[in-house]
Structure formats: structure tokens, C-alpha cells
Scaffold this active site. Structure first.
Site, PDB file in Angstrom:
ATOM      1  N   HIS A 337      21.002  16.838 -12.188  1.00  8.84           N
ATOM      2  CA  HIS A 337      21.866  15.716 -11.829  1.00  8.84           C
ATOM      3  C   HIS A 337      23.317  16.190 -11.838  1.00  8.84           C
ATOM      4  O   HIS A 337      23.753  16.849 -12.777  1.00  8.84           O
ATOM      5  CB  HIS A 337      21.695  14.567 -12.828  1.00  8.84           C
ATOM      6  N   SER A 338      24.040  15.876 -10.753  1.00  9.68           N
ATOM      7  CA  SER A 338      25.468  16.165 -10.664  1.00  9.68           C
ATOM      8  C   SER A 338      25.719  17.667 -10.837  1.00  9.68           C
ATOM      9  O   SER A 338      25.143  18.485 -10.132  1.00  9.68           O
ATOM     10  CB  SER A 338      26.215  15.330 -11.712  1.00  9.68           C
ATOM     11  N   LEU A 339      26.551  18.053 -11.807  1.00  6.45           N
ATOM     12  CA  LEU A 339      26.856  19.465 -12.021  1.00  6.45           C
ATOM     13  C   LEU A 339      25.611  20.260 -12.401  1.00  6.45           C
ATOM     14  O   LEU A 339      25.517  21.457 -12.101  1.00  6.45           O
ATOM     15  CB  LEU A 339      27.923  19.609 -13.111  1.00  6.45           C
TER      16      LEU A 339
END
Length: 697
Positions: A337-339
């Protein structure tokens, strides 16, 4: 003791308590554990499956030894003797466990709280005497000097003393606020799950993004993955029911991977605290704890710490999982998720393929080289220079070498002036076409100076495409102990980071060395998410794949929006057609001799204008047309689509800015996201949905 009394047939759950004349029946115990959230205690029942397993071990007398019973799908172990529930795969404080039979209603949230095992035993013995001897109105004093009165089988009250005993010697009475007392878990309306399937078909590691909190409620990655797993179990029951009934599948296990705590335990927080300004303290602390993770990852020092932590943690979890599940034969996938998705992407791009795969790639390169010779023959044949094929073949010239040739090289090979001019003109014209269509980034040449310039060779330009690791932070990327089947990216900034690093295009022939599947899933209002497919196919504009709703339809507001769009197009076409007919009637020549011809022309015009809106109205919207037509998005996901967009909820469509943050944190409880993950995982095993969802691949 009640537990040692001879037991009669147990009443079914939810049945009424026996009356005084009906005889005594021993209470059926259920096991609970104490979950502490933000300093508040909440007693949570084990699943029926786990409670039965714990009761079996307790009945065998194993609680006198240090016996460990796996619970919650093997993610937690219960140590019977100290009555503790301990996490297996991650760090978590041990939780208290109780074998519960008697409960009282709490003050704050009206939830029932179990009495201690010792006092519950006293209550059960008093209840047994009251039932067998028909002697009620019995008073018992709890360890905290509170009074419990058994009025009758259906009315038992716990009195909290109005005030504790004081120096005047007053004792607690039943004059305080009464609480309801219940006997047996079937009388407190507790939601008891049946339990998880024992068979595990696939393992998924989930890596979080920036900061210690992963959703809008500031929960940890462990809590968010627990929600994701719960949603997956409900989706399996709803969409894979046939396969479950036939026992073809069990479940998918999701395990969280935490790297934030390891990064911030390096002492960097102390260094940051020294230089942080004292004003707006909470905001600065939030930035130091979350936003700065992006900058840490772009630092060679801390990037090494992050990738080492993620890789070693996934390898550790994998080995531990295999130890606890020796019969596991399924595959492994990863999700970020995300980074976290960027970290996984960089790790995957730096994995080394197996030796047999290297041999296969070497064979492919050899085949490509032979195809290059054939390409030279085709070029010479096209230019009418077939007689020089033997010369080029003798010099071992392929397509790449041909495009590197200069006039001096051709002259040295003995090619006459006329054929030389033809070949050089062909090379220069092809070079100009390549430069105009898509010029590769200039600064990539510094990455591998030995490779030919992308402006001089077609093969060189493709090499630049394959250099997906351009601009990555200099780090020693560890190797994983397994080959992931699929990589899922949720709300991912991978596309943005690749562009910032200088990767303008991704070679359509590129695929991750050890992972053949890649899905980029995002919410339409997610401010952090970026697409991948336009980097592979930059010359074609097309929409991402719309994820079908898990109930098998589009959301109502999206259907209404599309209907209104079609309606407006129809109205516009009809209005333009009517205006066109009116204008033609005004501009028609009024000569009698032309009336018949004009009447025929008018009829044809009316017919054409009537047909035109119908044909246009039948055309689907651009997004539907793009989805219907096959689009070659390269091999990054095995030739399948990569970008998948969720459908926003009706309330989110009112103001996309208001729900932007929620859009980035919505994936953990998104049924549509979970269903896509399950569908793609089980598709690798030949298992399909009970009913194919409309619009799905």
C-alpha cells in the site's frame, strides 16, 4: 464444582433457562480473550472452532502443563497454564484468556464482561444448589465486595456498592446501581464466529506505506490486515461457495509486514527531535513520523535499512509459516500500500531469475540474434540489394550492427557507392521516424555508457526501456526466498516515482524477473495513486479497467450518470438534426421546376438526419469502447490489463476533494479490491467465481 457434576444433554444455544422444577444442567463454557484498545478492555469470544479446541485441551487436564493451542487460523497461540494469548508472526502484548460461564453487564458500553474463573465456579455452585433445592434469594459477595443476588433462574442481579466501606464500618449493600447477570454465553447475544477453514491455499504478505497508522482511524498494519482477511473470508463464502462446498479451496492467509518500527528504532527520531522547532509541536511530530518516511526511502542509508527490513521480515515470516504449516503447497503473493508498493516494486526489479530462466533468456537472445540476421536480409531485399546478403552474413551483421554502420564501414565491406547510399538513406529515415515517435531519455546513457545511443539503434532504444531501475537509490537489494505469483499495488505512486527518476517509458517486453503478475489498483480520488499503463502505451489514450462491484453491477449513481450522458448525447443529436432540416428548408431554391427534386432531396435529408442520431446513439461511451477493444499493455502483467480503478461510493461523488484522504485509505475494507485479489489468486489454480461479474476480465 459444577464442571465435575454429571452432565445431561446440553440445551441448544439460545434456549431458555430451566425452571426450578426442571432440574439442573451444567453450563456450557466458552473461551474469551481480553483485547485492549486505547486503554479500554473488551472481551472477545474465540470462534466456536477454537473454543472447542481449548475446551478439549482443558478437559484433558493439559492446562496443568504448559500446553500451547493454536487459534485464529494459527496466527495466535494460547498458553493454557498462564492463560495467555500470544501473537505468532508479529510483536503484540499477550492477552488474558478466560474460560467463561458467568457474565455481568458493564457500565460504559453495556457489553457483557465475564467473571473470573474462580468466582464463576462459586456462582455455578450456588446456582446448582438453588435449582436442586429450590432455594433462591441467595446472596454472594464478589472478590471486590460486590453483591450478587440470585432471585430466580431468569433474574440474577449484580449490585455495585454506592460507596466503599469507610472508617464508620459501613458495608457494601445492594443499594447501588444494579447490573444484569447472565449464565452461559448463549444468553448474552455474543457474536461467535464459526471459525476459519483449516486449509490454506495461498499466502500473501502485505507491506504498509508511510507512518505507523494505515487508515483513517489511525490503526496499525496488523489491525488493517485483520480487516482485509475478514473481508476475504466473507467474499469466499459469497463468490466461491461452490468450490468451498466441494472442498476444492480453503482460504487465503494474509500476513502484515512492518518496517516502520525498525526504521525509527535506529535513533533517527532522537536526531530529528534535536533539530525540530518547538512550535506547532503535534504537526511537526506527525510529519517526522509519517511524511519523512518518503525522504528516508530516497536516502541511500535509510533505504538500505528499509529494503533489508522488508526482505528479511518477509523471508522470516515465510520460513515460520512453513514450519507451522508443513503441508502447505500453495503459492505466495505480495501486496503493498502506498510507499510499500514502491518498496516491493524496487525489490522485485532487482531479483535474480533462476539459472534455468537465465538459460531460457539466453536462448531467447540467440533466437533474437538469428532473427536480426533475417531482418537484415529482409531490409536488403526491400532495398533491392539481395545480392549483398552473403557479404552481410559473412560479417555477422544483424539489425543492431546495421544501424551502427557508417559510410566508411560499408565501404570497407566492399559495398559500391549506389547501394551504400541506399542503405545510409534507409538508416537515417528510420532513425528520424524513431526520434519523432518516442525519443528515449538522454540521460539514461550515463547508466550504461557501453550501450549504443538510443538515437542510433533500435535495439539500443529497447535497452533503455528495460532499464527500469534507472534512478533507484543505490542499495544492495536482498533476494527473496520464494518467487511471488502476483504483485498487488494499492494506491501506488510507482508511476510517479519512475517518471521522477527519468523512466519515461516502460518496454512492453519487460516483466519482473521472478513475478509474472502485476495489478495496480486505485480509488479514482486517491491523491497518491498513479497509473502504469500509459508508460507502456503512451500513444493511445484509454481508461483503466473499471472494477466491477462485488454484488455484480455498477453502483447506481454511476449507472445514472452514464444514462444521463447518453440521454444528453441523444438530445443533442436530435436537436442538431432538426436544426439542419429547418435550415435546409429555408435555404432551398423556390423555383417550381425544382420542387420535385427538392422534395426528393428533402426526403433524403430527413432520412439521413433521422438515421444519423440513431447510429450515434448506439455508439457506446469512449470508456466502454476502450474496454471492449483489446489493448496490448505489454508483458508486465502477462499481457493482461494492469490498471484497475474502484467505483466511488455515491456520497464520495459529491465532493472528490473532501474524500481524497479516505480514497487513499479505503482499500483495507473494500470488498471490490479483496474480490479482485481472490479472483486473480484462485485463477492461477483454475478456480473461478460462481458467477462471473459483468465487466471483469
Amino acid at each position: 464444582m459444577a464442571a465435575r457434576e454429571p452432565q445431561e444433554a446440553q440445551p441448544p444455544p439460545g434456549s431458555a433457562e430451566p425452571e426450578a422444577a426442571g432440574g439442573y444442567e451444567a453450563v456450557a463454557p466458552h473461551w474469551f480473550y481480553c483485547k485492549v484498545t486505547d486503554g479500554r478492555e473488551r472481551w472477545v469470544p474465540f470462534s466456536a472452532q477454537d473454543s472447542a479446541r481449548l475446551e478439549e485441551a482443558h478437559g484433558a487436564g493439559k492446562d496443568k502443563e504448559d500446553v500451547v493451542v493454536p487459534t485464529s487460523g494459527g496466527r495466535y497461540d494460547v498458553h493454557l497454564k498462564p492463560r495467555q494469548r500470544v501473537a505468532v508472526y508479529w510483536e503484540e502484548e499477550a492477552a488474558e484468556v478466560r474460560r467463561c460461564t458467568w457474565f455481568y453487564k458493564g457500565d460504559k458500553d453495556n457489553k457483557y464482561i465475564p467473571y473470573s474463573e474462580t468466582f464463576s465456579q462459586e456462582l455455578e455452585e450456588a446456582y446448582m444448589i438453588a435449582v436442586t433445592q429450590d432455594e433462591w434469594k441467595k446472596k454472594l459477595e464478589s472478590p471486590s465486595r460486590e453483591i450478587i443476588i440470585l432471585h430466580n433462574p431468569k433474574l440474577m442481579v449484580h449490585y455495585h456498592p454506592a460507596a466503599p466501606s469507610d472508617d464508620w464500618g459501613s458495608t457494601p449493600t445492594e443499594q447501588g446501581r444494579p447490573r444484569t447477570v447472565k449464565r452461559g454465553v448463549e444468553n448474552i447475544a455474543a457474536e461467535i464466529p464459526s471459525g476459519e477453514p483449516l486449509q490454506i491455499d495461498h499466502l500473501v504478505f502485505v507491506v504498509h506505506g508511510i507512518g505507523p497508522a494505515c487508515d483513517i482511524r489511525f490503526r496499525s498494519i496488523v489491525q488493517c490486515v485483520n480487516d482485509f482477511r475478514s473481508v476475504s473470508l466473507s467474499m469466499l463464502q459469497a463468490h466461491f461457495k461452490r468450490a468451498q462446498e466441494q472442498q476444492h479451496i480453503g482460504r487465503v492467509e494474509f500476513l502484515p509486514v512492518n518496517w516502520h518500527s525498525s526504521l525509527h528504532s535506529t535513533g533517527v527520531d532522537v536526531d530529528l527531535e534535536r533539530i525540530t522547532l518547538p512550535s506547532i509541536n503535534r504537526l511537526r511530530h506527525f510529519i517526522n513520523d509519517t511524511i519523512l518516511d518518503v525522504f528516508f526511502y530516497n536516502s541511500s542509508t535509510y533505504c538500505q535499512t528499509i529494503v533489508d527490513t522488508v526482505a528479511s521480515e518477509m523471508n522470516r515470516l515465510y520460513q515460520l509459516f512453513l514450519q507451522r504449516n508443513p503441508l502447505f503447497k500453495g503459492g505466495v503473493s505480495i501486496a503493498g500500500h502506498s510507499l510499500g508498493s514502491l518498496i516491493l516494486f524496487d525489490l522485485l526489479t532487482n531479483q535474480k531469475a533462476a539459472p534455468e530462466e537465465d538459460e531460457h533468456q539466453e536462448g531467447a537472445r540467440t533466437a533474437a540474434s538469428s532473427r536480426g540476421v533475417e531482418d537484415v536480409k529482409e531490409i536488403l531485399k526491400e532495398l533491392g540489394l539481395w545480392e549483398y546478403c552473403e557479404v552481410f552474413e559473412k560479417e555477422k551483421m544483424d539489425g543492431q550492427a546495421l544501424f551502427l554502420c557508417t559510410e566508411a564501414n560499408l565501404k570497407e565491406m566492399g559495398i559500391p557507392l549506389g547501394p551504400r547510399m541506399k542503405i545510409l538513406h534507409y538508416i537515417s529515415s528510420k532513425r528520424e521516424t524513431q526520434e519523432q515517435s518516442s525519443a528515449a531519455p538522454q540521460h539514461k546513457e550515463h547508466r550504461s555508457p557501453a550501450q549504443p545511443s538510443p538515437h542510433h539503434t533500435d535495439e539500443g532504444r529497447n535497452c533503455q526501456y528495460r532499464d527500469i531501475g534507472l534512478g533507484q537509490v543505490s542499495a544492495n537489494y536482498p533476494q527473496l526466498n520464494y518467487k511471488p505469483s502476483i504483485f498487488f499495488a494499492f494506491g501506488s505512486p510507482i508511476g510517479m516515482f519512475l517518471t521522477v527518476r527519468g523512466v519515461k517509458r516502460i518496454n512492453p517486453d519487460y516483466s519482473l524477473p521472478t513475478c509474472k503478475g502485476f495489478f495496480n489498483i486505485f480509488h479514482p480520488f486517491d491523491p497518491v495513486a498513479y497509473r502504469i499503463e500509459p508508460m507502456i502505451v503512451p500513444d493511445v489514450e484509454f481508461e483503466p479497467m473499471l472494477l466491477p462491484h462485488h454484488k455484480g453491477r455498477k453502483r447506481m449513481h454511476l449507472e445514472l450518470k452514464e444514462g444521463l450522458t447518453r440521454m444528453s448525447v441523444d438530445l443533442k443529436n436530435n436537436l442538431l438534426g432538426s436544426l439542419r432540416v429547418a435550415w435546409q428548408s429555408f435555404t432551398r431554391a423556390p423555383l417550381p421546376a425544382l420542387e420535385a427534386a427538392s422534395a426528393e432531396g428533402e426526403a433524403e435529408a430527413e432520412a439521413s438526419t433521422e438515421k444519423q442520431p440513431d447510429t450515434k446513439a448506439e455508439e457506446p461511451p469512449p470508456a466502454v469502447k476502450e474496454e471492449a477493444s483489446p489493448i496490448n499493455v505489454g508483458r508486465l502483467n502477462g499481457g493482461n490489463r494492469i490498471d484497475y480503478v474502484l467505483q466511488e461510493k455515491p456520497i464520495e461523488s459529491f465532493n472528490e476533494y473532501l474524500f481524497a484522504l479516505q480514497g487513499h485509505l479505503c482499500y483495507w475494507e473494500s470488498e471490490d479490491t479483496v474480490l479482485l485479489v481472490l479472483k486473480e489468486i484462485y485463477q492461477t489454480q483454475g478456480i473461478t467465481l460462481d458467477q462471473p461479474l459483468p465487466g471483469s476480465q
